[in-house]
Design a protein around this motif. Structure first.
Motif, PDB file in Angstrom:
ATOM      1  N   VAL A 107      44.839  52.157 -62.148  1.00 38.47           N
ATOM      2  CA  VAL A 107      43.452  51.729 -61.922  1.00 38.47           C
ATOM      3  C   VAL A 107      43.364  50.207 -61.871  1.00 38.47           C
ATOM      4  CG1 VAL A 107      41.148  51.658 -62.952  1.00 38.47           C
ATOM      5  CG2 VAL A 107      42.424  53.806 -62.912  1.00 38.47           C
ATOM      6  N   LEU A 108      44.053  49.534 -62.806  1.00 39.05           N
ATOM      7  CA  LEU A 108      44.015  48.071 -62.836  1.00 39.05           C
ATOM      8  C   LEU A 108      44.637  47.479 -61.571  1.00 39.05           C
ATOM      9  CD1 LEU A 108      43.247  45.606 -64.519  1.00 39.05           C
ATOM     10  CD2 LEU A 108      45.518  45.692 -65.570  1.00 39.05           C
ATOM     11  N   GLY A 109      45.761  48.037 -61.138  1.00 40.66           N
ATOM     12  CA  GLY A 109      46.378  47.562 -59.900  1.00 40.66           C
ATOM     13  C   GLY A 109      45.475  47.768 -58.693  1.00 40.66           C
ATOM     14  N   SER A 110      44.773  48.896 -58.674  1.00 41.41           N
ATOM     15  CA  SER A 110      43.842  49.162 -57.571  1.00 41.41           C
ATOM     16  C   SER A 110      42.688  48.162 -57.573  1.00 41.41           C
ATOM     17  CB  SER A 110      43.298  50.587 -57.677  1.00 41.41           C
ATOM     18  OG  SER A 110      44.349  51.531 -57.637  1.00 41.41           O
ATOM     19  N   LEU A 111      42.203  47.817 -58.770  1.00 41.05           N
ATOM     20  CA  LEU A 111      41.109  46.842 -58.864  1.00 41.05           C
ATOM     21  C   LEU A 111      41.554  45.465 -58.372  1.00 41.05           C
ATOM     22  CD1 LEU A 111      39.484  47.790 -62.296  1.00 41.05           C
ATOM     23  CD2 LEU A 111      38.541  48.162 -60.016  1.00 41.05           C
ATOM     24  N   PHE A 112      42.760  45.056 -58.748  1.00 43.54           N
ATOM     25  CA  PHE A 112      43.270  43.774 -58.254  1.00 43.54           C
ATOM     26  C   PHE A 112      43.405  43.798 -56.730  1.00 43.54           C
ATOM     27  CE2 PHE A 112      44.516  42.585 -62.592  1.00 43.54           C
ATOM     28  CZ  PHE A 112      44.314  41.219 -62.555  1.00 43.54           C
ATOM     29  N   GLY A 113      43.895  44.911 -56.198  1.00 46.92           N
ATOM     30  CA  GLY A 113      44.017  45.024 -54.748  1.00 46.92           C
ATOM     31  C   GLY A 113      42.669  44.935 -54.052  1.00 46.92           C
ATOM     32  N   LEU A 114      41.660  45.611 -54.614  1.00 46.04           N
ATOM     33  CA  LEU A 114      40.314  45.546 -54.033  1.00 46.04           C
ATOM     34  C   LEU A 114      39.726  44.143 -54.157  1.00 46.04           C
ATOM     35  CD1 LEU A 114      38.799  48.913 -55.325  1.00 46.04           C
ATOM     36  CD2 LEU A 114      39.417  48.347 -52.970  1.00 46.04           C
ATOM     37  N   MET A 344      34.753  43.607 -63.468  1.00 47.11           N
ATOM     38  CA  MET A 344      35.361  44.846 -63.956  1.00 47.11           C
ATOM     39  C   MET A 344      36.784  44.593 -64.448  1.00 47.11           C
ATOM     40  SD  MET A 344      33.988  47.460 -60.996  1.00 47.11           S
ATOM     41  CE  MET A 344      34.901  48.871 -61.627  1.00 47.11           C
ATOM     42  N   ILE A 345      37.510  43.735 -63.732  1.00 47.67           N
ATOM     43  CA  ILE A 345      38.864  43.384 -64.162  1.00 47.67           C
ATOM     44  C   ILE A 345      38.814  42.591 -65.462  1.00 47.67           C
ATOM     45  CG2 ILE A 345      40.896  41.997 -63.565  1.00 47.67           C
ATOM     46  CD1 ILE A 345      40.388  42.714 -60.642  1.00 47.67           C
ATOM     47  N   LEU A 346      37.849  41.685 -65.563  1.00 51.41           N
ATOM     48  CA  LEU A 346      37.738  40.843 -66.754  1.00 51.41           C
ATOM     49  C   LEU A 346      37.474  41.674 -68.006  1.00 51.41           C
ATOM     50  CD1 LEU A 346      37.798  37.910 -67.687  1.00 51.41           C
ATOM     51  CD2 LEU A 346      35.337  37.785 -67.277  1.00 51.41           C
ATOM     52  N   GLN A 347      36.834  42.828 -67.849  1.00 50.05           N
ATOM     53  CA  GLN A 347      36.597  43.706 -68.992  1.00 50.05           C
ATOM     54  C   GLN A 347      37.855  44.452 -69.421  1.00 50.05           C
ATOM     55  OE1 GLN A 347      33.258  46.202 -67.839  1.00 50.05           O
ATOM     56  NE2 GLN A 347      31.816  44.848 -68.862  1.00 50.05           N
ATOM     57  N   ARG A 348      38.883  44.461 -68.570  1.00 45.87           N
ATOM     58  CA  ARG A 348      40.104  45.210 -68.867  1.00 45.87           C
ATOM     59  C   ARG A 348      41.277  44.330 -69.267  1.00 45.87           C
ATOM     60  NH1 ARG A 348      37.247  48.329 -65.310  1.00 45.87           N
ATOM     61  NH2 ARG A 348      37.529  50.596 -65.441  1.00 45.87           N
ATOM     62  N   VAL A 349      41.233  43.047 -68.924  1.00 42.83           N
ATOM     63  CA  VAL A 349      42.358  42.161 -69.211  1.00 42.83           C
ATOM     64  C   VAL A 349      41.849  40.930 -69.951  1.00 42.83           C
ATOM     65  CG1 VAL A 349      43.637  42.947 -67.179  1.00 42.83           C
ATOM     66  CG2 VAL A 349      42.162  40.940 -66.997  1.00 42.83           C
ATOM     67  N   SER A 350      42.793  40.114 -70.405  1.00 41.72           N
ATOM     68  CA  SER A 350      42.437  38.877 -71.097  1.00 41.72           C
ATOM     69  C   SER A 350      42.000  37.818 -70.087  1.00 41.72           C
ATOM     70  CB  SER A 350      43.641  38.367 -71.892  1.00 41.72           C
ATOM     71  OG  SER A 350      44.684  37.983 -71.010  1.00 41.72           O
ATOM     72  N   PRO A 351      41.252  36.799 -70.526  1.00 34.74           N
ATOM     73  CA  PRO A 351      40.852  35.727 -69.608  1.00 34.74           C
ATOM     74  C   PRO A 351      42.036  35.017 -68.957  1.00 34.74           C
ATOM     75  CG  PRO A 351      39.543  35.636 -71.615  1.00 34.74           C
ATOM     76  CD  PRO A 351      40.611  36.656 -71.848  1.00 34.74           C
ATOM     77  N   VAL A 352      43.151  34.900 -69.686  1.00 35.30           N
ATOM     78  CA  VAL A 352      44.328  34.232 -69.117  1.00 35.30           C
ATOM     79  C   VAL A 352      44.896  35.050 -67.961  1.00 35.30           C
ATOM     80  CG1 VAL A 352      46.668  33.444 -69.599  1.00 35.30           C
ATOM     81  CG2 VAL A 352      44.868  33.075 -71.285  1.00 35.30           C
ATOM     82  N   THR A 353      45.008  36.364 -68.159  1.00 32.53           N
ATOM     83  CA  THR A 353      45.494  37.231 -67.080  1.00 32.53           C
ATOM     84  C   THR A 353      44.558  37.176 -65.880  1.00 32.53           C
ATOM     85  OG1 THR A 353      46.486  38.711 -68.715  1.00 32.53           O
ATOM     86  CG2 THR A 353      46.165  39.589 -66.507  1.00 32.53           C
ATOM     87  N   HIS A 354      43.273  37.150 -66.151  1.00 32.91           N
ATOM     88  CA  HIS A 354      42.295  37.055 -65.061  1.00 32.91           C
ATOM     89  C   HIS A 354      42.440  35.727 -64.325  1.00 32.91           C
ATOM     90  CE1 HIS A 354      38.297  36.580 -63.169  1.00 32.91           C
ATOM     91  NE2 HIS A 354      38.319  37.900 -63.098  1.00 32.91           N
ATOM     92  N   SER A 355      42.708  34.654 -65.060  1.00 32.90           N
ATOM     93  CA  SER A 355      42.879  33.341 -64.441  1.00 32.90           C
ATOM     94  C   SER A 355      44.113  33.307 -63.544  1.00 32.90           C
ATOM     95  CB  SER A 355      42.984  32.267 -65.525  1.00 32.90           C
ATOM     96  OG  SER A 355      43.183  30.990 -64.968  1.00 32.90           O
ATOM     97  N   VAL A 356      45.198  33.922 -64.009  1.00 34.60           N
ATOM     98  CA  VAL A 356      46.411  33.993 -63.185  1.00 34.60           C
ATOM     99  C   VAL A 356      46.141  34.821 -61.926  1.00 34.60           C
ATOM    100  CG1 VAL A 356      48.793  34.817 -63.100  1.00 34.60           C
ATOM    101  CG2 VAL A 356      47.946  33.682 -65.154  1.00 34.60           C
ATOM    102  N   GLY A 357      45.429  35.936 -62.100  1.00 36.95           N
ATOM    103  CA  GLY A 357      45.074  36.751 -60.944  1.00 36.95           C
ATOM    104  C   GLY A 357      44.200  35.997 -59.959  1.00 36.95           C
ATOM    105  N   ASN A 358      43.313  35.149 -60.471  1.00 34.81           N
ATOM    106  CA  ASN A 358      42.463  34.340 -59.601  1.00 34.81           C
ATOM    107  C   ASN A 358      43.283  33.318 -58.819  1.00 34.81           C
ATOM    108  OD1 ASN A 358      39.755  33.626 -58.708  1.00 34.81           O
ATOM    109  ND2 ASN A 358      40.035  31.730 -59.854  1.00 34.81           N
ATOM    110  N   CYS A 359      44.316  32.782 -59.467  1.00 34.85           N
ATOM    111  CA  CYS A 359      45.209  31.839 -58.778  1.00 34.85           C
ATOM    112  C   CYS A 359      45.949  32.536 -57.638  1.00 34.85           C
ATOM    113  CB  CYS A 359      46.204  31.250 -59.781  1.00 34.85           C
ATOM    114  SG  CYS A 359      47.414  30.125 -59.057  1.00 34.85           S
TER     115      CYS A 359
END
Length: 410
Positions: A107-114, A344-359
């Motif tokens: 689910v998390l991988g699908s959210l990042f892909g979307l 939705m991703i931010l509710q599932r992961v830490s802010p640091v992981t979200h920041s890396v994903g944003n990069c």
């Protein structure tokens, strides 16, 4: 049909005691072992003998049916079944944990892909519309209108819980809605003036403004490692700007203004004092901000640009009405969708992981826009963009390092 009747061989029967038999109907005998022969219905003995295990047995009344009962019976079947069930339950629980972990990862991988996909399509459709319809305020208002419609739809059909908002909450959210509106408006202004890749290269400087504003208004001063990670960001953006083919100051400064307003939103969210019992989740907050942004920007768009987005106005400008409307609505849909998925991703992961994903998302958007629009990129420009993005990644990693607590003085 044969039936087996078991009789004991008298040579193996030994009395337990030598006293004369009493009137007690139960006679005790010990067999070691008991040998039985099978008889068929005709009374003939079969050739096969059955030897029972070496155990102590009791013999019932000889007048009644022969009953052999062991003195030391095996554990009841129920207890053995319980032990089996416990083991099976533990194995099942382990399998369920693995299945649940795999499902969450999927689910998390699908959210990042979307998230990345919606970003790509938003930037492509948005740029196509802004090329032929240079009214960024109207375009931004349309995007907020689409978001408002989607939020209303979800609340109406209980797809997401409708919040109960107090007056104090609304007063606290208004400043956030203002800077959110300005941030998206400045981004669209920049996209209308320069290439998508250049806008996102400048927006890579968001960490710089985050550190600057936090130090100015919150008193949170960065560590040496954080400052060091900002140097490649600033240097990379400067290098990319000097060699950008589509560079102009309007696009540059509006992208910078977008950085300031977006990071001001983060600072304001910390400065605004909201009671703990009045707090709400990120998706609800984003939904309310979207509605407020539409209410704030719609009259501004009418005042600044007039009524431009009508079939008659588009046709008089020589535009393909169907194409412009379709791309505008798709851009607006992707605009709200990628921000919704981001929360939705931010509710599932830490802010640091979200920041890396944003990069990583910014890299994906830059590369895809360069390929789609065939933007001319020089080697030096690519180098500057790469250095800036590496700096953003380092910043996100450095921010995850927590300082060691100072030892308490005795």
């Amino acid at each position: 049909m044969q039936s087996a009747a078991f009789t004991t061989s008298p040579t193996f029967l030994r009395p337990l005691r030598t006293s004369p038999p009493s009137n007690n109907p139960r006679l005790g005998f010990r067999f070691d072992p008991i040998r039985a022969t099978g008889r068929n219905d005709l009374g003939a003995a079969s050739s096969s003998n059955v030897v029972f295990p070496r155990r102590s047995w009791s013999l019932g009344n000889p007048d009644s049916k022969l009953q052999l009962r062991p003195w030391n019976p095996l554990p009841p079947l129920e207890k053995r079944a319980e032990r089996f069930e416990v083991k099976a339950t533990a194995e099942t629980a382990g399998e369920e944990d693995k299945s649940s972990s795999f499902t969450k990862t999927l689910v998390l991988g699908s959210l990042f892909g979307l998230w990345y996909l919606f970003n790509i399509y938003f930037n492509i459709y948005n740029k196509q519309v802004l090329k032929v319809f240079p009214y960024p305020v109207t375009i931004t208002a349309i995007q907020f209108a689409m978001g408002t419609a989607l939020v209303t739809f979800m609340w109406t059909f209980n797809l997401y819980k409708r919040p109960k908002i107090s007056g104090a909450q609304l007063a606290a959210i208004v400043p956030l809605a203002v800077v959110h509106t300005l941030g998206n408006l400045f981004t669209n202004m920049s996209l209308g003036k320069v290439a998508v890749s250049f806008t996102h290269t400048i927006k890579a400087m968001e960490p710089f403004f985050s550190v600057l504003l936090s130090a100015m208004f919150l008193g949170e001063f960065p560590s040496l490692w954080v400052v060091s990670s900002l140097l490649p960001i600033v240097g990379g953006v400067a290098l990319a700007s000097m060699t950008e083919a589509s560079f102009n100051w309007a696009g540059f400064w509006t992208a910078m203004a977008s950085n300031v307003t977006n990071q001001s939103r983060n600072v304001l969210s910390k400065k605004v004092m909201v009671k703990k019992e009045d707090s709400m989740d990120n998706i609800t907050l984003f939904s309310i901000i979207t509605i407020m942004s539409f209410i704030l920007l719609a009259p501004v768009a009418l005042f600044m640009e007039g009524v431009k987005f009508t079939p008659a106005a588009l046709q008089s400008a020589g535009l393909n009405v169907k194409q412009v409307c379709t791309r505008s609505l798709l851009a607006a849909l992707c605009f709200h969708a990628y921000q919704q998925v981001s929360y939705m991703i931010l509710q599932r992961v830490s802010p640091v992981t979200h920041s890396v994903g944003n990069c990583v998302k910014r890299v994906v958007v830059i590369v895809s826009s360069v390929i789609f629009f065939q933007t001319p990129v020089s080697p030096v420009n690519s180098l500057g963009t790469g250095i800036a993005l590496v700096g953003v990644f380092l910043y996100s990693r450095v921010k995850s390092i927590k300082p060691k607590p100072k030892p308490k003085e005795a």
